[in-house]
Write a protein that holds these residues in place. Structure first.
Motif, PDB file in Angstrom:
ATOM      1  N   HIS A  40       0.845  -1.202   0.000  1.00 35.48           N
ATOM      2  CA  HIS A  40       0.000   0.000   0.000  1.00 35.48           C
ATOM      3  C   HIS A  40       0.879   1.251   0.000  1.00 35.48           C
ATOM      4  CE1 HIS A  40      -2.995   2.920   1.486  1.00 35.48           C
ATOM      5  NE2 HIS A  40      -3.874   2.101   0.927  1.00 35.48           N
ATOM      6  N   TRP A  41       0.383   2.322  -0.622  1.00 33.87           N
ATOM      7  CA  TRP A  41       1.202   3.533  -0.745  1.00 33.87           C
ATOM      8  C   TRP A  41       1.562   4.140   0.613  1.00 33.87           C
ATOM      9  CZ3 TRP A  41      -0.711   8.063   1.279  1.00 33.87           C
ATOM     10  CH2 TRP A  41      -2.101   8.159   1.455  1.00 33.87           C
ATOM     11  N   ARG A  42       0.764   3.871   1.639  1.00 30.05           N
ATOM     12  CA  ARG A  42       1.088   4.459   2.950  1.00 30.05           C
ATOM     13  C   ARG A  42       2.331   3.823   3.581  1.00 30.05           C
ATOM     14  NH1 ARG A  42      -2.512   7.766   5.363  1.00 30.05           N
ATOM     15  NH2 ARG A  42      -4.609   7.879   4.491  1.00 30.05           N
ATOM     16  N   ASN A  43       2.679   2.614   3.145  1.00 29.49           N
ATOM     17  CA  ASN A  43       3.831   1.929   3.746  1.00 29.49           C
ATOM     18  C   ASN A  43       5.041   2.077   2.831  1.00 29.49           C
ATOM     19  OD1 ASN A  43       5.007   0.400   5.818  1.00 29.49           O
ATOM     20  ND2 ASN A  43       4.829  -1.470   4.579  1.00 29.49           N
TER      21      ASN A  43
ATOM     22  N   HIS B 279      -2.007  11.725  13.425  1.00 30.91           N
ATOM     23  CA  HIS B 279      -1.282  11.397  12.199  1.00 30.91           C
ATOM     24  C   HIS B 279       0.205  11.371  12.485  1.00 30.91           C
ATOM     25  CE1 HIS B 279      -0.410  15.707  11.778  1.00 30.91           C
ATOM     26  NE2 HIS B 279      -1.662  15.881  12.152  1.00 30.91           N
TER      27      HIS B 279
ATOM     28  N   PHE C 266       4.947   3.351   8.242  1.00 26.31           N
ATOM     29  CA  PHE C 266       3.586   3.594   7.739  1.00 26.31           C
ATOM     30  C   PHE C 266       3.113   5.000   8.070  1.00 26.31           C
ATOM     31  CE2 PHE C 266      -1.015   3.298   7.808  1.00 26.31           C
ATOM     32  CZ  PHE C 266      -1.343   2.386   6.815  1.00 26.31           C
ATOM     33  N   GLN C 267       2.679   5.729   7.058  1.00 26.29           N
ATOM     34  CA  GLN C 267       2.121   7.077   7.248  1.00 26.29           C
ATOM     35  C   GLN C 267       0.639   6.939   7.596  1.00 26.29           C
ATOM     36  OE1 GLN C 267       3.477  10.010   7.268  1.00 26.29           O
ATOM     37  NE2 GLN C 267       5.529   9.630   6.368  1.00 26.29           N
ATOM     38  N   TYR C 268       0.315   7.232   8.843  1.00 28.61           N
ATOM     39  CA  TYR C 268      -1.091   7.101   9.233  1.00 28.61           C
ATOM     40  C   TYR C 268      -1.738   8.467   9.437  1.00 28.61           C
ATOM     41  CZ  TYR C 268       0.539   7.933  14.022  1.00 28.61           C
ATOM     42  OH  TYR C 268       1.107   8.475  15.142  1.00 28.61           O
ATOM     43  N   ASP C 269      -3.040   8.479   9.254  1.00 27.57           N
ATOM     44  CA  ASP C 269      -3.825   9.712   9.357  1.00 27.57           C
ATOM     45  C   ASP C 269      -5.239   9.247   9.687  1.00 27.57           C
ATOM     46  OD1 ASP C 269      -4.906  12.186   9.174  1.00 27.57           O
ATOM     47  OD2 ASP C 269      -4.518  12.476   7.042  1.00 27.57           O
TER      48      ASP C 269
ATOM     49  N   HIS D 298      -6.040  -1.118   9.223  1.00 28.24           N
ATOM     50  CA  HIS D 298      -5.736  -0.979   7.787  1.00 28.24           C
ATOM     51  C   HIS D 298      -6.234  -2.177   6.993  1.00 28.24           C
ATOM     52  CE1 HIS D 298      -3.638   0.350   4.186  1.00 28.24           C
ATOM     53  NE2 HIS D 298      -3.291  -0.915   4.020  1.00 28.24           N
TER      54      HIS D 298
ATOM     55  N   TRP E 127      -9.460   4.004   5.384  1.00 24.04           N
ATOM     56  CA  TRP E 127      -9.375   4.815   6.613  1.00 24.04           C
ATOM     57  C   TRP E 127     -10.467   5.886   6.664  1.00 24.04           C
ATOM     58  CZ3 TRP E 127      -6.403   3.567  10.715  1.00 24.04           C
ATOM     59  CH2 TRP E 127      -5.346   2.656  10.486  1.00 24.04           C
TER      60      TRP E 127
END
Ligand SMILES: [Fe+2]
Length: 308
Positions: free
Chosen positions: A26-29, A81, A95-98, A139, A145
């Protein structure tokens, strides 16, 4: 409150090895893989389709990797975030979380727990780094999300006192969670972020997703997993809860952190079968995605019917 009565529309055993998010690409990771751990990832995919179709208002997650020594803590700001890095596998999970939080429901659970003698607290630090257990389970069930969450810490009492004392706390916390959901008017899905048997390899292949190296760590842990899954598949969760302390000791199971006991208690110990969406190992540990859907209660094999 004037809300219509809320309800729990599903509960999932939703394990959190960072490897499965790594396998998803996934692009967030940030780290990228070729593939890996498909049985679990495809199991999550089927569970996601089934449970998101119920249009939940909120996902509640209890995570072993947000450990609190005193009491049960809840994410307590409307959003968090940042970058979450797995301390053991920084090569697999950055991982970019928001994420959005249902603070009102979190506060209701904290209050219900407090009234029942639990020590509860809201996490109001805007710089708090959300743990990878919370993130991976959420996720895999909802990669968009776009549904708020309630994040719940795992209290360390089983480690400082005893398995039984820890589990008794989790059962109370589950009951408080159910009462709060009913008062809130929400349609809620619960995620128990737990691995099953938890002995694991201590070295990693050069290519982490080299599945020729993935297998159960030891036969005894696998047998425990099969016994536990059999109780889930036949709707015997009261028997299951009774053997969990032994499972914790014999297979070093991560259910010791309490997530599964919390969820089964909130679901009022389902007497209908859990659907096993997938079981596979990650670095030798046993992981299963299992869903309980209260709508499937009718016509199910019950623990009452199978008793004796
Ligand atoms: Fe874990």
């Amino acid at each position: 409150m004037m809300n219509p009565q809320g309800q729990i529309v599903g509960g999932l055993l939703a394990p959190h090895p960072p490897h499965i998010v790594y396998g998803e690409n996934h692009w967030r990771n940030e780290p990228k893989s070729e593939c890996g751990w498909e049985v679990l990832r495809w199991g999550y995919e089927r569970a996601r389709k089934h449970f998101l179709a119920k249009k939940p208002d909120v996902l509640l997650v209890h995570s072993p990797h947000w450990q609190t020594v005193i009491g049960h803590h809840f994410l307590g700001l409307p959003e968090f975030h940042g970058l979450s890095v797995d301390p053991i596998f920084p090569n697999l999970f950055r991982f970019q979380y928001d994420l959005k939080v249902d603070v009102e429901l979190a506060e209701l659970i904290a209050e219900e727990g407090r009234q029942d003698g639990l020590n509860t607290k809201m996490m109001r630090n805007p710089n708090f780094r959300v743990d990878y257990g919370t993130i991976v389970s959420c996720h895999m069930i909802n990669p968009e999300w776009d549904i708020p969450i309630v994040g719940i810490s795992s209290n360390n009492s089983p480690y400082y006192f005893s398995n039984e004392m820890g589990q008794a706390q989790m059962i109370k916390l589950g009951q408080a969670t159910r009462r709060a959901i009913e008062k809130s008017g929400r349609r809620a899905i619960l995620l128990a972020s737990n691995t099953l048997s938890h002995r694991h390899f201590t070295t990693e292949p050069d290519i982490p997703e080299d599945m020729s190296r993935e297998h159960v760590y030891e036969h005894s842990g696998y047998l425990w997993d099969m016994q536990v899954l059999d109780l889930m598949r036949t709707g015997r969760t009261k028997e299951l809860i009774a053997i969990l302390p032994e499972f914790m000791d014999h297979a070093v199971s991560e259910v010791k952190a309490g997530s599964l006991a919390w969820m089964l208690s909130a679901l009022n110990f389902p007497d209908y079968p859990g659907e096993v969406y997938g079981y596979w190992t990650v670095i030798g540990t046993g992981n299963a995605v299992v869903g309980w859907d209260p709508v499937l209660r009718e016509g199910a094999v019950s623990q009452v019917a199978t008793a004796n």
